[in-house]
Design an enzyme around this catalytic site. Structure first.
Site, PDB file in Angstrom:
ATOM      1  N   ARG A 180       0.830  -1.226   0.000  1.00  0.00           N
ATOM      2  CA  ARG A 180       0.000   0.000   0.000  1.00  0.00           C
ATOM      3  C   ARG A 180       0.857   1.267   0.000  1.00  0.00           C
ATOM      4  NH1 ARG A 180      -3.848  -3.046  -1.915  1.00  0.00           N
ATOM      5  NH2 ARG A 180      -4.360  -4.731  -0.490  1.00  0.00           N
ATOM      6  N   GLU A 303      -6.279 -12.503   7.477  1.00  0.00           N
ATOM      7  CA  GLU A 303      -5.841 -12.486   6.084  1.00  0.00           C
ATOM      8  C   GLU A 303      -4.657 -13.419   5.855  1.00  0.00           C
ATOM      9  OE1 GLU A 303      -5.250  -8.259   5.333  1.00  0.00           O
ATOM     10  OE2 GLU A 303      -7.368  -8.027   4.831  1.00  0.00           O
ATOM     11  N   ASP A 377     -12.210  -1.167   7.368  1.00  0.00           N
ATOM     12  CA  ASP A 377     -10.835  -1.084   6.873  1.00  0.00           C
ATOM     13  C   ASP A 377     -10.505   0.257   6.227  1.00  0.00           C
ATOM     14  OD1 ASP A 377      -8.307  -1.775   6.264  1.00  0.00           O
ATOM     15  OD2 ASP A 377      -8.783  -3.249   4.733  1.00  0.00           O
ATOM     16  N   GLU A 405      -4.447   4.202   0.777  1.00  0.00           N
ATOM     17  CA  GLU A 405      -4.879   2.982   0.091  1.00  0.00           C
ATOM     18  C   GLU A 405      -6.265   3.109  -0.529  1.00  0.00           C
ATOM     19  OE1 GLU A 405      -4.930  -0.456   2.624  1.00  0.00           O
ATOM     20  OE2 GLU A 405      -5.871  -1.707   1.102  1.00  0.00           O
TER      21      GLU A 405
HETATM   22  C1  BDP Z   1      -5.802  -3.761   4.436  1.00  0.00           C
HETATM   23  C2  BDP Z   1      -4.781  -3.814   3.353  1.00  0.00           C
HETATM   24  C3  BDP Z   1      -3.812  -4.942   3.487  1.00  0.00           C
HETATM   25  C4  BDP Z   1      -3.267  -4.977   4.911  1.00  0.00           C
HETATM   26  C5  BDP Z   1      -4.420  -5.054   5.875  1.00  0.00           C
HETATM   27  C6  BDP Z   1      -3.991  -4.973   7.323  1.00  0.00           C
HETATM   28  O1  BDP Z   1      -5.460  -3.943   2.126  1.00  0.00           O
HETATM   29  O2  BDP Z   1      -2.785  -4.764   2.551  1.00  0.00           O
HETATM   30  O3  BDP Z   1      -2.407  -6.046   5.091  1.00  0.00           O
HETATM   31  O4  BDP Z   1      -5.285  -3.982   5.688  1.00  0.00           O
HETATM   32  O5  BDP Z   1      -4.188  -3.914   7.907  1.00  0.00           O
HETATM   33  O6  BDP Z   1      -6.296  -2.457   4.449  1.00  0.00           O
HETATM   34  O7  BDP Z   1      -3.483  -5.929   7.879  1.00  0.00           O
END
Ligand code: BDP
Length: 714
Positions: A180, A303, A377, A405
């Site tokens: 990002r 994730e 987010d 982002e």
């Molecule tokens: C999201 C992003 C991702 C990050 C994630 C996070 O798309 O790249 O790894 O958050 O905060 O916004 O862990």
């Protein structure tokens, strides 16, 4: 002879010019001092501050002395005497008793470890504090007062940070890819560290110290265990050494499976004795070479990152194991609450709260739980996360995203202060009226012993650090708000503009207007009325509200906007996902009632019929159209205002920002047209008359692909 002299003069002139260009407007950040251009004030400054005397010696005080000397010399446009005695007229600074005695009525205990006081004592200006770091902060503040042309005698300033840990989070990989990131590659050159110290590391430390940032997490939350191996730790130690005198500690992200990946163990179970011992040994190894190492930041079970739940343990089990490892050395653990899983058929909004609220009180006292400002987010506008105020026994720290982002990435001019302020000022009502998010994170609401705030950095190796020249303002704002969340968006903008573009009234007024107009504009052309997460898949570049085939349900825009022929929006009331039940009753009631719910958040909480009457008298569909068009119009106005600054700001930034604003107008129009064409299929209503019609079809927008947009690589 003459010709030799000529050449020498020329090369000196050339060198001077070259130096000016290099250290010029683009890369100087807010510590780029310039001579006071108000002649009367200049005379007063010269009279008031002819001599500097800094009492005491230490690496930090030496920096303070150099900074003051060099800064003042440039601001005054004349050399400054640094050999002054304690009794000189001018500036006396120091953390020792002798300096403090110059301010007999001052209560130094109030200033704490990092605070400072700047006060006139007779014909001397005294900068004092309890620590060397406090002096350094005081010196930077003093230079800021002069850079922003405050009149003399200066008004007394007493300032101490409201939050203890003020930390940048770099999402930087070891191969220098910045997740990002929109401003080049990582500034950490792992390959040439530890032996090569890039000047940038020093400039970075100065810039951060000048705004009070006192910690930096060097590595991505999507972590790589390699950084915990000896060769990398030595590189980290080299950075820590640069940052130390500036009062900045380094932190690393800890990959939960590191004991397996680099430790040769079979498990990373936090309750396993060998795993615990491995982390303890690792912590000792780190502290042996970095005695002031800050601690770990962890993204676990989110994730795809490993975590304690892989072993049927809780987040508290995981955090506590790491906390025990760093505790003997004074380290802390920042454990992220950004967790959600597709396997749980639950509104993603609710998942962090569901996971963490039951763990309140179960964390060691050197653990902070790091919570993103909103429940989803980093969207252009989010209601505050319901976790704030809901964990009285666990210090929660704020995570803001400074990098853009979901906010136009590297090409949109966006000043983020209002967005940050909106989150900080939100009232959680958890202990009655006035239980703001700011009071949760500064510890005053629940008497937290530890407090913190993190900002995901927008810094890269671009010449101007942040890609978009206005990205610097967001880095600056993060630091200033982390120090004092009560500063207003306007006050911070003014400070930044004056330090970055000079004090010329026309410039300051126009740039301030542009900055303050940028946030409402962006929300309008991207996600008005509480729409959220309708960006392109993966890279999150551009609009893609139609996407319904992403790897998991809660990565799909259609999951978030729920548009159908009846209406649009996510029903999070009791008849829907009931996420609202996670808030205090006063907040829940306010949002649950469609008539009292702030329209800015409407579609976060309600599935609203297209013909619903808004407060303006327009229907929802008309309002949506109105806002999207207003957003684009606002960017056009910003572009026009910027053109008015030709000749008032340097040519380099003038043309950079002009080109970027052209892109922004184009992309804002793209957002507006793509979204309205798409949502119009559901509303089955035409654009109200009088609006310029989209010049492309929905199909056109839907087939656009950006395989190499930033954010898709590794
Ligand atoms: C999201 C992003 C991702 C990050 C994630 C996070 O798309 O790249 O790894 O958050 O905060 O916004 O862990």
């Amino acid at each position: 002879m003459i010709s030799v002299m000529k050449t020498t003069c020329c090369s000196i002139l050339f060198l001077v010019l070259f130096h000016f260009c290099r250290a010029g407007h683009h890369d100087g950040l807010w510590i780029r001092y310039t001579k006071t251009d108000n002649p009367a004030l200049l005379q007063q400054y010269r009279r008031a501050f002819p001599v500097i005397h800094i009492q005491g010696g230490s690496p930090t005080l030496d920096l303070a002395r150099t900074e003051l000397q060099q800064g003042l010399r440039t601001i005054l446009g004349q050399p400054v005497d640094t050999a002054g005695s304690f009794m000189s007229i001018g500036i006396i600074a120091g953390a020792g008793k002798q300096v403090q005695e110059l301010l007999p009525s001052e209560d130094f205990t109030q200033l704490g470890k990092e605070g400072f006081v700047i006060r006139q004592a007779g014909n001397r200006l005294v900068i004092s504090a309890n620590t060397d770091a406090g002096i350094l902060y005081g010196v930077y503040h003093f230079l800021r007062l002069l850079q922003t042309q405050q009149p003399v005698p200066l008004a007394t300033v007493k300032s101490s940070p409201k939050i203890q840990h003020r930390i940048l989070n770099h999402w930087d990989n070891l191969n220098r890819y910045v997740e990002r990131g929109y401003s080049g590659i990582s500034i950490w050159n792992w390959h040439t560290l530890p032996d090569y110290i890039d000047q940038r590391y020093i400039d970075y430390a100065r810039a951060n110290a000048a705004i009070g940032i006192n910690g930096t997490v060097l590595t991505n939350v999507n972590a790589n265990a390699l950084v915990l191996t000896r060769p990398y730790l030595e590189k980290v130690a080299a950075l820590a050494k640069v940052f130390r005198p500036y009062g900045i500690r380094v932190y690393l992200t800890a990959r939960f499976s590191a004991p397996i990946e680099i430790g040769g163990l079979k498990t990373a179970d936090p309750l396993d004795a060998d795993v615990q011992a491995w982390w303890k040994t690792k912590a000792k190894e780190i502290y042996d070479i970095i005695p002031d190492f800050g601690g770990f930041l962890v993204k676990a079970n989110s994730e795809g990152q490993p975590g304690p739940q892989n072993y049927k343990r809780t987040h508290a089990d995981g955090a506590n194991m790491l906390a025990d490892a760093v505790a003997p050395f004074g380290g802390i653990v920042m454990w992220r609450a950004f967790v959600y899983t597709n396997e749980t058929p639950e509104d993603r909004f609710k998942q962090a709260y569901n996971e963490f609220k039951p763990l309140d009180g179960q964390f060691r006292n050197n653990v902070l739980v790091q919570v993103k400002n909103g429940p989803i987010d980093f969207q252009p506008r989010e209601p505050f996360s319901p976790l704030f105020g809901a964990m009285p026994k666990t210090p929660l720290m704020m995570e803001f995203q400074v990098t853009q982002e979901y906010l136009g990435q590297g090409t949109h001019l966006l000043y983020e202060a209002q967005m940050f302020k909106e989150a900080l000022e939100a009232d959680t009502w958890q202990k009655g009226k006035g239980s703001t998010v700011a009071r949760v994170i500064d510890g005053s609401l629940h008497q937290y012993k530890m407090t913190g705030i993190a900002g995901v950095a927008n810094i890269g190796n671009d010449a101007n650090w942040t890609g978009h020249p206005f990205g610097q303002a967001n880095w600056y704002t993060f630091g200033r708000l982390a120090w004092d969340h009560e500063l207003s968006a306007t006050a911070i903008a003014d400070e930044w503009i004056k330090q970055s573009f000079g004090n010329h009234k026309t410039t300051v007024n126009a740039v301030r207007n542009i900055m303050l107009a940028s946030y409402p504009a962006l929300v309008n052309y991207m996600t008005p009325l509480g729409l959220h997460h309708i960006m392109g898949t993966g890279h999150h570049y551009g609009p893609a509200p139609w996407v319904s085939n992403a790897g998991r349900a809660d990565w799909n825009p259609v999951y978030y906007h729920q548009a159908d022929t009846v209406g649009i929006g996510f029903n999070r009331t009791a008849t829907g996902s009931n996420a609202l039940a996670q808030y205090a009753p006063q907040v829940r009631q306010l949002y649950e009632n469609i008539n009292t719910c702030p329209e800015a958040y409407l579609l976060w909480f309600h599935h609203v019929p297209w013909q619903h009457k808004m407060r303006s008298g327009r229907t929802l569909w008309e309002e949506l159209c109105h806002d999207y068009y207003a957003g684009v119009d606002a960017v056009k106005t910003i572009r026009q205002q910027w053109q008015g600054l030709k000749g008032l700001v340097d040519e380099e930034r003038f043309s950079q920002v002009s080109m970027l604003l052209d892109i922004q107008v184009k992309e804002a129009t793209w957002w507006r047209d793509a979204c309205l064409l798409y949502f119009g299929q559901f509303s089955r209503r035409p654009l109200p008359t009088g609006y310029e019609q989209p010049d492309k079809t929905l199909e056109y927008y839907q087939q656009l692909r950006f395989p190499y947009a930033p954010g898709n690589g590794q």
